[in-house]
Structures are given as C-alpha cells and as structure tokens.
Scaffold this motif. Structure first.
Motif, PDB file in Angstrom:
ATOM      1  N   SER A  50      15.350   2.649  -7.228  1.00  0.00           N
ATOM      2  CA  SER A  50      15.562   4.046  -6.806  1.00  0.00           C
ATOM      3  C   SER A  50      14.857   5.082  -7.774  1.00  0.00           C
ATOM      4  O   SER A  50      14.256   4.773  -8.885  1.00  0.00           O
ATOM      5  N   GLY A  51      14.707   6.400  -7.239  1.00  0.00           N
ATOM      6  CA  GLY A  51      13.974   7.489  -8.187  1.00  0.00           C
ATOM      7  C   GLY A  51      14.832   8.551  -8.034  1.00  0.00           C
ATOM      8  O   GLY A  51      15.865   8.676  -7.140  1.00  0.00           O
ATOM      9  N   THR A  52      14.541   9.429  -9.040  1.00  0.00           N
ATOM     10  CA  THR A  52      15.238  10.852  -9.033  1.00  0.00           C
ATOM     11  C   THR A  52      14.988  12.201  -8.427  1.00  0.00           C
ATOM     12  O   THR A  52      15.594  12.893  -8.200  1.00  0.00           O
ATOM     13  N   SER A  53      13.803  12.094  -7.938  1.00  0.00           N
ATOM     14  CA  SER A  53      12.991  12.956  -7.260  1.00  0.00           C
ATOM     15  C   SER A  53      11.945  12.679  -6.194  1.00  0.00           C
ATOM     16  O   SER A  53      11.637  11.464  -6.164  1.00  0.00           O
ATOM     17  N   ASP A  54      11.882  13.620  -5.348  1.00  0.00           N
ATOM     18  CA  ASP A  54      10.728  13.237  -4.259  1.00  0.00           C
ATOM     19  C   ASP A  54       9.577  13.070  -4.893  1.00  0.00           C
ATOM     20  O   ASP A  54       8.723  12.089  -4.326  1.00  0.00           O
ATOM     21  N   THR A  55       8.922  13.831  -5.945  1.00  0.00           N
ATOM     22  CA  THR A  55       7.732  13.309  -6.506  1.00  0.00           C
ATOM     23  C   THR A  55       7.949  11.923  -7.257  1.00  0.00           C
ATOM     24  O   THR A  55       6.815  11.205  -7.158  1.00  0.00           O
ATOM     25  N   GLN A  56       9.086  11.706  -7.937  1.00  0.00           N
ATOM     26  CA  GLN A  56       8.783  10.232  -8.513  1.00  0.00           C
ATOM     27  C   GLN A  56       8.867   9.041  -7.310  1.00  0.00           C
ATOM     28  O   GLN A  56       8.349   8.195  -7.525  1.00  0.00           O
ATOM     29  N   ILE A  57       9.701   9.360  -6.422  1.00  0.00           N
ATOM     30  CA  ILE A  57       9.775   8.482  -5.071  1.00  0.00           C
ATOM     31  C   ILE A  57       8.089   8.223  -4.783  1.00  0.00           C
ATOM     32  O   ILE A  57       7.702   7.041  -4.485  1.00  0.00           O
ATOM     33  N   ASP A  58       7.512   9.206  -4.507  1.00  0.00           N
ATOM     34  CA  ASP A  58       6.242   9.150  -4.089  1.00  0.00           C
ATOM     35  C   ASP A  58       5.611   8.269  -5.179  1.00  0.00           C
ATOM     36  O   ASP A  58       4.529   7.738  -4.751  1.00  0.00           O
ATOM     37  N   ALA A  59       5.536   8.659  -6.315  1.00  0.00           N
ATOM     38  CA  ALA A  59       4.744   8.318  -7.245  1.00  0.00           C
ATOM     39  C   ALA A  59       4.872   6.408  -7.563  1.00  0.00           C
ATOM     40  O   ALA A  59       4.061   5.919  -7.486  1.00  0.00           O
ATOM     41  N   ILE A  60       6.343   6.232  -7.377  1.00  0.00           N
ATOM     42  CA  ILE A  60       6.566   4.742  -7.473  1.00  0.00           C
ATOM     43  C   ILE A  60       5.956   4.097  -6.219  1.00  0.00           C
ATOM     44  O   ILE A  60       5.244   3.115  -6.231  1.00  0.00           O
ATOM     45  N   SER A  61       5.976   4.708  -4.984  1.00  0.00           N
ATOM     46  CA  SER A  61       5.462   4.085  -3.635  1.00  0.00           C
ATOM     47  C   SER A  61       4.126   4.126  -3.972  1.00  0.00           C
ATOM     48  O   SER A  61       3.084   2.781  -3.612  1.00  0.00           O
ATOM     49  N   THR A  62       3.336   4.916  -4.465  1.00  0.00           N
ATOM     50  CA  THR A  62       1.791   4.905  -4.809  1.00  0.00           C
ATOM     51  C   THR A  62       1.310   3.802  -5.801  1.00  0.00           C
ATOM     52  O   THR A  62       0.556   2.886  -5.620  1.00  0.00           O
ATOM     53  N   SER A  63       2.326   3.893  -6.845  1.00  0.00           N
ATOM     54  CA  SER A  63       1.982   2.797  -7.815  1.00  0.00           C
ATOM     55  C   SER A  63       2.371   1.316  -7.397  1.00  0.00           C
ATOM     56  O   SER A  63       1.422   0.315  -7.700  1.00  0.00           O
ATOM     57  N   VAL A  64       3.087   1.044  -6.426  1.00  0.00           N
ATOM     58  CA  VAL A  64       3.369  -0.139  -5.824  1.00  0.00           C
ATOM     59  C   VAL A  64       2.124  -0.646  -5.030  1.00  0.00           C
ATOM     60  O   VAL A  64       1.515  -1.523  -5.078  1.00  0.00           O
ATOM     61  N   GLU A  65       1.663   0.352  -4.341  1.00  0.00           N
ATOM     62  CA  GLU A  65       0.373   0.136  -3.362  1.00  0.00           C
ATOM     63  C   GLU A  65      -0.712  -0.274  -4.282  1.00  0.00           C
ATOM     64  O   GLU A  65      -1.423  -1.146  -4.065  1.00  0.00           O
ATOM     65  N   GLU A  66      -0.800   0.351  -5.466  1.00  0.00           N
ATOM     66  CA  GLU A  66      -2.081   0.560  -6.289  1.00  0.00           C
ATOM     67  C   GLU A  66      -1.836  -1.015  -6.904  1.00  0.00           C
ATOM     68  O   GLU A  66      -2.903  -1.679  -7.178  1.00  0.00           O
ATOM     69  N   GLU A  67      -0.708  -1.223  -7.430  1.00  0.00           N
ATOM     70  CA  GLU A  67      -0.522  -2.594  -8.131  1.00  0.00           C
ATOM     71  C   GLU A  67      -0.840  -3.728  -7.280  1.00  0.00           C
ATOM     72  O   GLU A  67      -1.599  -4.944  -7.447  1.00  0.00           O
ATOM     73  N   VAL A  68      -0.192  -3.589  -5.980  1.00  0.00           N
ATOM     74  CA  VAL A  68      -0.637  -5.018  -5.019  1.00  0.00           C
ATOM     75  C   VAL A  68      -1.975  -4.931  -4.717  1.00  0.00           C
ATOM     76  O   VAL A  68      -2.513  -6.091  -4.531  1.00  0.00           O
ATOM     77  N   TYR A  69      -2.366  -3.836  -4.460  1.00  0.00           N
ATOM     78  CA  TYR A  69      -4.109  -3.829  -4.052  1.00  0.00           C
ATOM     79  C   TYR A  69      -4.966  -4.260  -5.212  1.00  0.00           C
ATOM     80  O   TYR A  69      -5.803  -5.152  -5.163  1.00  0.00           O
ATOM     81  N   LYS A  70      -4.616  -3.760  -6.447  1.00  0.00           N
ATOM     82  CA  LYS A  70      -5.369  -4.021  -7.558  1.00  0.00           C
ATOM     83  C   LYS A  70      -5.782  -5.626  -7.842  1.00  0.00           C
ATOM     84  O   LYS A  70      -6.319  -6.493  -8.270  1.00  0.00           O
ATOM     85  N   ALA A  71      -4.226  -6.360  -7.468  1.00  0.00           N
ATOM     86  CA  ALA A  71      -4.086  -7.601  -7.736  1.00  0.00           C
ATOM     87  C   ALA A  71      -4.498  -8.560  -6.640  1.00  0.00           C
ATOM     88  O   ALA A  71      -4.991  -9.562  -7.140  1.00  0.00           O
TER      89      ALA A  71
END
Length: 137
Positions: A50-71
């Motif tokens: 869960s996230g607390t704001s639209d901005t955080q939710i977007d940042a979390i999903s972007t981070s997931v994509e980046e971590e998976v892609y990086k690895a």
C-alpha cells in the motif's frame, strides 16, 4: 495459457526483486501471497503493498519495474492502472505485483479473496538486513 518471459530467473527471484522495489520506496504492509498450491491460481505469487498517495503509488510501481529490470532485464508482460494510480498492477507472468492506495486495498481485499494462499508479511527491515539473500523471503 500463461507464457514465461525469461526462464533465466525463477518466480522466487522475480518475487524478491518486486519486494525490494516496494521496500525501496517505503511501500506499506508488504505481503507475499504464495498461490502455488491454490487451485486455479493465475500465477505463483501475488506481491501486494500500500501507499498513501498517488505520487507514492506511482513511485513504488516505478521502483518495482526498475528493480526487476536492473536484476533480470525483464519488463512487465502487462501493466494496468498507471493513469488512475489507485491500484497499479505489474504482471511478470509468474509474479503479479499489486500497488494499492490504502483504501482501495481494503475495498478489494485480495488477501481474503485468495484466502487459501499462504501469506507472508514482509518486514521493512528485510531490505536492510545484512544477511539478506535473494530467495530468502
């Protein structure tokens, strides 16, 4: 029929990359749902946070994509909700990441809906643990 995008990485490894991406941006109440023994399950794992704001939710999903892609050099097979930013879904075929705004997560209650799944609550300290290894979740 589901397809494998990249067989070099196991579902467990992708799951761990997803968790790492969620924790990097302070995803709250991170849960891994093991669906491997659930009849008619659509994948091996759901990973929720869960996230607390639209901005955080977007940042979390972007981070997931980046971590998976990086690895793994793997992009999601499918993604939904990036424009709405209340429930963002990233489908890696064997692992599906769900990033919810807190109230939406309560409303859809996937943990209850998939009640037969084995549920693991991930502590934020997992990321900082010196002994953390891929596959340790």
């Amino acid at each position: 029929m589901r397809i494998k995008i990249n067989s070099e990485f196991s579902a467990e490894q992708i799951r761990d990359f997803v968790v790492r991406g969620m924790l990097e941006k302070k995803g709250q109440d991170v849960v891994v749902m093991d669906l491997r023994n659930v009849k008619n399950a659509i994948c091996d794992y759901f990973v929720l946070c869960s996230g607390t704001s639209d901005t955080q939710i977007d940042a979390i999903s972007t981070s997931v994509e980046e971590e998976v892609y990086k690895a793994s050099h793997q992009d999601p097979w499918h993604k939904e909700g990036k424009l709405n930013r209340e429930w963002i879904l990233l489908d890696y075929v064997d692992v599906v990441a769900h990033v919810f705004k807190k109230d939406r997560r309560s409303f859809y209650d996937l943990e209850q809906l998939w009640g037969d799944a084995e549920i693991h609550h991930i502590e934020e300290s997992v990321l900082a643990t010196a002994g953390y290894e891929q596959g340790s979740l």
